[in-house]
Motif scaffolding. Sequence first.
Motif, PDB file in Angstrom:
ATOM      1  N   GLN A 165      11.151  62.451   8.971  1.00 54.06           N
ATOM      2  CA  GLN A 165      10.268  62.640  10.119  1.00 54.06           C
ATOM      3  C   GLN A 165       8.937  61.922   9.910  1.00 54.06           C
ATOM      4  O   GLN A 165       8.413  61.256  10.812  1.00 54.06           O
ATOM      5  CB  GLN A 165      10.029  64.133  10.350  1.00 54.06           C
ATOM      6  N   ALA A 166       8.390  62.039   8.704  1.00 54.18           N
ATOM      7  CA  ALA A 166       7.110  61.387   8.406  1.00 54.18           C
ATOM      8  C   ALA A 166       7.232  59.871   8.525  1.00 54.18           C
ATOM      9  O   ALA A 166       6.326  59.198   9.030  1.00 54.18           O
ATOM     10  CB  ALA A 166       6.637  61.776   7.011  1.00 54.18           C
ATOM     11  N   ALA A 167       8.353  59.321   8.065  1.00 57.39           N
ATOM     12  CA  ALA A 167       8.546  57.869   8.105  1.00 57.39           C
ATOM     13  C   ALA A 167       8.541  57.335   9.530  1.00 57.39           C
ATOM     14  O   ALA A 167       8.151  56.182   9.772  1.00 57.39           O
ATOM     15  CB  ALA A 167       9.839  57.493   7.401  1.00 57.39           C
ATOM     16  N   LEU A 168       8.949  58.160  10.483  1.00 61.85           N
ATOM     17  CA  LEU A 168       8.954  57.737  11.880  1.00 61.85           C
ATOM     18  C   LEU A 168       7.544  57.495  12.411  1.00 61.85           C
ATOM     19  O   LEU A 168       7.357  56.802  13.407  1.00 61.85           O
ATOM     20  CB  LEU A 168       9.655  58.789  12.744  1.00 61.85           C
ATOM     21  N   HIS A 169       6.548  58.083  11.754  1.00 58.91           N
ATOM     22  CA  HIS A 169       5.164  57.946  12.199  1.00 58.91           C
ATOM     23  C   HIS A 169       4.438  56.793  11.513  1.00 58.91           C
ATOM     24  O   HIS A 169       3.287  56.497  11.863  1.00 58.91           O
ATOM     25  CB  HIS A 169       4.401  59.252  11.950  1.00 58.91           C
ATOM     26  N   LEU A 170       5.067  56.166  10.540  1.00 59.94           N
ATOM     27  CA  LEU A 170       4.417  55.064   9.846  1.00 59.94           C
ATOM     28  C   LEU A 170       4.449  53.795  10.696  1.00 59.94           C
ATOM     29  O   LEU A 170       5.438  53.515  11.356  1.00 59.94           O
ATOM     30  CB  LEU A 170       5.116  54.793   8.509  1.00 59.94           C
ATOM     31  N   HIS A 171       3.357  53.033  10.660  1.00 64.29           N
ATOM     32  CA  HIS A 171       3.368  51.733  11.326  1.00 64.29           C
ATOM     33  C   HIS A 171       3.593  50.628  10.296  1.00 64.29           C
ATOM     34  O   HIS A 171       3.615  50.871   9.090  1.00 64.29           O
ATOM     35  CB  HIS A 171       2.091  51.508  12.138  1.00 64.29           C
ATOM     36  N   TYR A 172       3.774  49.417  10.784  1.00 66.68           N
ATOM     37  CA  TYR A 172       4.243  48.327   9.937  1.00 66.68           C
ATOM     38  C   TYR A 172       3.131  47.593   9.200  1.00 66.68           C
ATOM     39  O   TYR A 172       3.308  47.208   8.045  1.00 66.68           O
ATOM     40  CB  TYR A 172       5.016  47.305  10.794  1.00 66.68           C
ATOM     41  N   ASP A 173       2.017  47.359   9.861  1.00 63.13           N
ATOM     42  CA  ASP A 173       1.006  46.445   9.337  1.00 63.13           C
ATOM     43  C   ASP A 173      -0.344  47.121   9.116  1.00 63.13           C
ATOM     44  O   ASP A 173      -0.850  47.818  10.014  1.00 63.13           O
ATOM     45  CB  ASP A 173       0.788  45.278  10.309  1.00 63.13           C
ATOM     46  N   GLU A 174      -0.917  46.887   7.950  1.00 59.24           N
ATOM     47  CA  GLU A 174      -2.303  47.244   7.673  1.00 59.24           C
ATOM     48  C   GLU A 174      -3.090  45.949   7.543  1.00 59.24           C
ATOM     49  O   GLU A 174      -2.833  45.130   6.653  1.00 59.24           O
ATOM     50  CB  GLU A 174      -2.420  48.051   6.384  1.00 59.24           C
ATOM     51  N   SER A 175      -4.047  45.749   8.436  1.00 57.24           N
ATOM     52  CA  SER A 175      -4.824  44.512   8.458  1.00 57.24           C
ATOM     53  C   SER A 175      -5.464  44.218   7.102  1.00 57.24           C
ATOM     54  O   SER A 175      -6.009  45.114   6.451  1.00 57.24           O
ATOM     55  CB  SER A 175      -5.920  44.606   9.523  1.00 57.24           C
ATOM     56  N   ASN A 176      -5.429  42.958   6.707  1.00 56.54           N
ATOM     57  CA  ASN A 176      -6.086  42.553   5.459  1.00 56.54           C
ATOM     58  C   ASN A 176      -7.606  42.629   5.549  1.00 56.54           C
ATOM     59  O   ASN A 176      -8.288  42.648   4.524  1.00 56.54           O
ATOM     60  CB  ASN A 176      -5.698  41.120   5.096  1.00 56.54           C
ATOM     61  N   ALA A 177      -8.134  42.661   6.765  1.00 52.53           N
ATOM     62  CA  ALA A 177      -9.586  42.678   6.917  1.00 52.53           C
ATOM     63  C   ALA A 177     -10.197  43.873   6.202  1.00 52.53           C
ATOM     64  O   ALA A 177     -11.251  43.769   5.564  1.00 52.53           O
ATOM     65  CB  ALA A 177      -9.955  42.693   8.400  1.00 52.53           C
ATOM     66  N   GLY A 178      -9.514  45.013   6.300  1.00 54.12           N
ATOM     67  CA  GLY A 178     -10.011  46.203   5.610  1.00 54.12           C
ATOM     68  C   GLY A 178      -9.852  46.107   4.112  1.00 54.12           C
ATOM     69  O   GLY A 178     -10.658  46.655   3.346  1.00 54.12           O
ATOM     70  N   ALA A 179      -8.825  45.418   3.663  1.00 54.47           N
ATOM     71  CA  ALA A 179      -8.541  45.333   2.226  1.00 54.47           C
ATOM     72  C   ALA A 179      -9.513  44.412   1.490  1.00 54.47           C
ATOM     73  O   ALA A 179      -9.754  44.597   0.295  1.00 54.47           O
ATOM     74  CB  ALA A 179      -7.111  44.852   2.005  1.00 54.47           C
ATOM     75  N   VAL A 180     -10.049  43.425   2.190  1.00 56.70           N
ATOM     76  CA  VAL A 180     -10.915  42.449   1.520  1.00 56.70           C
ATOM     77  C   VAL A 180     -12.398  42.689   1.801  1.00 56.70           C
ATOM     78  O   VAL A 180     -13.249  42.038   1.184  1.00 56.70           O
ATOM     79  CB  VAL A 180     -10.544  41.007   1.911  1.00 56.70           C
ATOM     80  N   ALA A 181     -12.723  43.627   2.689  1.00 56.45           N
ATOM     81  CA  ALA A 181     -14.127  43.922   2.979  1.00 56.45           C
ATOM     82  C   ALA A 181     -14.739  44.697   1.814  1.00 56.45           C
ATOM     83  O   ALA A 181     -14.211  45.732   1.410  1.00 56.45           O
ATOM     84  CB  ALA A 181     -14.240  44.734   4.267  1.00 56.45           C
ATOM     85  N   PRO A 182     -15.838  44.218   1.252  1.00 55.79           N
ATOM     86  CA  PRO A 182     -16.448  44.918   0.115  1.00 55.79           C
ATOM     87  C   PRO A 182     -16.973  46.292   0.521  1.00 55.79           C
ATOM     88  O   PRO A 182     -17.494  46.472   1.624  1.00 55.79           O
ATOM     89  CB  PRO A 182     -17.598  44.000  -0.308  1.00 55.79           C
ATOM     90  N   SER A 183     -16.808  47.253  -0.352  1.00 59.22           N
ATOM     91  CA  SER A 183     -17.430  48.557  -0.152  1.00 59.22           C
ATOM     92  C   SER A 183     -18.944  48.374  -0.121  1.00 59.22           C
ATOM     93  O   SER A 183     -19.495  47.541  -0.842  1.00 59.22           O
ATOM     94  CB  SER A 183     -17.035  49.500  -1.297  1.00 59.22           C
ATOM     95  N   ALA A 184     -19.603  49.137   0.736  1.00 54.49           N
ATOM     96  CA  ALA A 184     -21.060  48.993   0.875  1.00 54.49           C
ATOM     97  C   ALA A 184     -21.716  50.362   0.820  1.00 54.49           C
ATOM     98  O   ALA A 184     -22.331  50.824   1.776  1.00 54.49           O
ATOM     99  CB  ALA A 184     -21.401  48.274   2.175  1.00 54.49           C
ATOM    100  N   ILE A 185     -21.550  51.047  -0.317  1.00 49.49           N
ATOM    101  CA  ILE A 185     -22.145  52.373  -0.471  1.00 49.49           C
ATOM    102  C   ILE A 185     -23.351  52.288  -1.395  1.00 49.49           C
ATOM    103  O   ILE A 185     -23.374  51.487  -2.337  1.00 49.49           O
ATOM    104  CB  ILE A 185     -21.127  53.401  -0.997  1.00 49.49           C
ATOM    105  N   THR A 186     -24.353  53.100  -1.100  1.00 51.45           N
ATOM    106  CA  THR A 186     -25.587  53.069  -1.888  1.00 51.45           C
ATOM    107  C   THR A 186     -25.986  54.485  -2.281  1.00 51.45           C
ATOM    108  O   THR A 186     -25.587  55.469  -1.644  1.00 51.45           O
ATOM    109  CB  THR A 186     -26.735  52.457  -1.070  1.00 51.45           C
ATOM    110  N   PRO A 187     -26.811  54.612  -3.346  1.00 50.99           N
ATOM    111  CA  PRO A 187     -27.320  55.940  -3.701  1.00 50.99           C
ATOM    112  C   PRO A 187     -28.148  56.565  -2.589  1.00 50.99           C
ATOM    113  O   PRO A 187     -28.150  57.787  -2.420  1.00 50.99           O
ATOM    114  CB  PRO A 187     -28.179  55.656  -4.946  1.00 50.99           C
ATOM    115  N   GLU A 188     -28.832  55.727  -1.807  1.00 47.35           N
ATOM    116  CA  GLU A 188     -29.730  56.239  -0.760  1.00 47.35           C
ATOM    117  C   GLU A 188     -28.982  56.757   0.464  1.00 47.35           C
ATOM    118  O   GLU A 188     -29.508  57.586   1.210  1.00 47.35           O
ATOM    119  CB  GLU A 188     -30.699  55.134  -0.328  1.00 47.35           C
TER     120      GLU A 188
END
Length: 298
Positions: A195-218
């Motif tokens: 049932q869970a597999a039926l809800h999965l989609h095929y593609d995860e955009s690479n844009a999210g995978a290559v975007a640098p994390s931008a977290i700061t202490p502030e």
Amino acid sequence: MAVTKAVFVLIHGGWHDRSTWDKVTPILEANGFSALTLDLPGAGVNAIAPPSLGLRPFDPIAFATEPSPSAGITQLERTEAVVELVKEAAALGGGKVILVGHSAGGMTISAVAERVPDQLLAVVYIAGLMVPNGMPLLAMLQHETMSSALSPGLFVGDPVGIGATRINPRSTDVAYRSLLKASFYGDVPEVEFAQAALHLHYDESNAGAVAPSAITPEGFGTVPRHYIRTTQDRAVPLAGQDHMIATVDVAIGGKTTTHTLETSHSPFLSQPAKLSKILIEISAQSQAERASAGGLGA
């Protein structure tokens, strides 16, 4: 005056959708909490399947090479969508929001915590990608502590050429489906996996995978953070989880509070009651800490 309980905002992981939380939200609601979910851009109702899937007979070469319709989805789009949902939750909960992210959803909740830290009581990662400033998700996935992950064996074609990381959740190949289950749902009954597999989609955009994390202490660093470790995880291995926790604690300062479940990558399916109990405990702790600091009431 009645105390307003925190509102949970629950963010699904890669290839998943809001149905991830279908077993968790009723438990939270039964305990008096509101819980908001959404399909991220490119996921669930917003996902577009590769057109080659409509070819008959199925052409595996076309499927493995066709550019992704989701290639243009950016991390910023996902961040903006969740920021809006957090604002909605803040209005419901008197400014008390607990933001929860599973797996790759961790990249989004980190970005949101950096954007609107004042709206959040806490941020919670469930086997989540919690990545230090300047590092993209892809680089973290390539770290040696992630080397035992099974999920890369699911990838179809060349992500660079496709513009996305592609899987085939509708595959009927026995070996592929076995790997899919082992990667994400190792301790989930077969019927629930199907049932869970039926809800999965095929593609995860690479844009999210290559975007640098931008977290700061502030920004991000001012929000209390929790990490729910999943000891049997074959998608984000425990060694990788612990590496991310230690790395971010050093880079950002402060300490991530950890919790542990003896589960696969999907405790929302295999142990929803135990997962919900941890989330409720985090809420109580976070509201008590806010009250003791002189903020909004517990």
